[in-house]
Scaffold this motif. Structure first.
Motif: not given
Length: 280
Positions: A155, A162, A216, A218
């Protein structure tokens, strides 16, 4: 969305397939054990095979919008440690890398409650245990930590990507609930994960929501049911088996000792099934 789901024949995977299709998503199953017409038998430890299958499979799909990655050796002790590590960590890397190469921007991946310090032979620092706890105690859980770190790194490399890691508690289907009676007289039997569980249908709901609402970046979430596997009040269980462990907030009745507040807050998820309501 058109969604690849790895591990679609597994205990959780089969429920997730049905849940996503019921929500009008198209699901393409990748599973090493898939039979003709039920999915694509992909070896996730083969990087080239994974990349090719994610990019497209003739007569089945020509690109996808998202991946749900559930395929793995699901617990420690089922295979030799090195086999568990190689299968799970390599497979997850290859799925993430193939998604990156193919331009897939949305992934939900199975992490594990084992990262919360299971089997809790050392008492947790506090209850309810939350996502700030990352304490792998096995090769399996070490692999899950590395998979979460890979997700974070992928990410960072791609700000549009995402990836959601689900720290699933012990997955149960309705047929399992009759067995819960055997634990009621001996809380120590289920001490190892603070008496947690997750109904596979509620886990499937969490996966669907993560696919549909997360932006988007983590994130990791504990996914457990709102109650424990026991009839004894949770505070009494903790006092008996984990004396002296403080509570960061009150826990009422048989409420879970695994915090699901983050998933509630950020995903809008609320588990709605309980073993207490099942017909035995």
């Amino acid at each position: 969305m058109r969604i690849i789901l790895t591990g679609g024949s597994g205990k959780l995977g089969s429920v997730v397939v049905d849940s996503l299709r019921a929500a009008d998503h198209t699901v393409v199953v990748f599973d090493k054990a898939a039979r003709r017409g039920e999915g694509v038998p992909v070896d996730l430890t083969d990087a080239g095979e994974v990349l090719d299958a994610v990019a497209g499979v003739e007569d089945l799909h020509e690109g996808v919008d998202a991946i749900v990655h559930l395929a793995a050796i699901p617990a420690p002790g089922l295979r030799p440690d090195v086999a568990t590590f190689e299968n799970n960590v390599l497979g997850t890397h290859h799925v993430f890398q193939a998604a990156r190469r193919a331009g897939v921007k949305r992934i939900v991946t199975a992490s594990s409650e084992t990262l919360l310090g299971l089997p809790m032979t050392v008492p947790p620092e506090y209850f309810p245990v939350d996502e700030d706890v990352t304490l792998p105690n096995s090769t399996y859980s070490m692999g899950k930590l590395l998979e979460e770190q890979m997700a974070l790194t992928f990410c960072r490399w791609d700000p549009e990507l995402s990836i959601t890691a689900m720290r699933f508690s012990n997955v149960m289907v309705e047929a399992d609930y009759a067995g819960f009676e055997a634990w009621q007289d001996d809380p120590a039997v289920r001490r190892w994960n603070a008496w947690g569980y997750i109904d596979a249908r509620d886990a499937a709901d969490a996966i669907r929501l993560a696919l549909e609402v997360r932006g988007p970046g983590f994130e990791r979430y504990i996914i457990a049911n709102a109650d424990t596997v026991m009839r004894t009040p949770s505070a009494d269980l903790a006092a008996a088996e984990f004396p002296g462990v403080p509570f960061r907030r009150p826990v009422e009745g048989t409420d879970t000792l695994l915090s699901i507040e983050k998933a509630r807050r950020e995903l809008g998820w609320e588990p709605s099934r309980s073993w207490r309501d099942a017909r035995h």
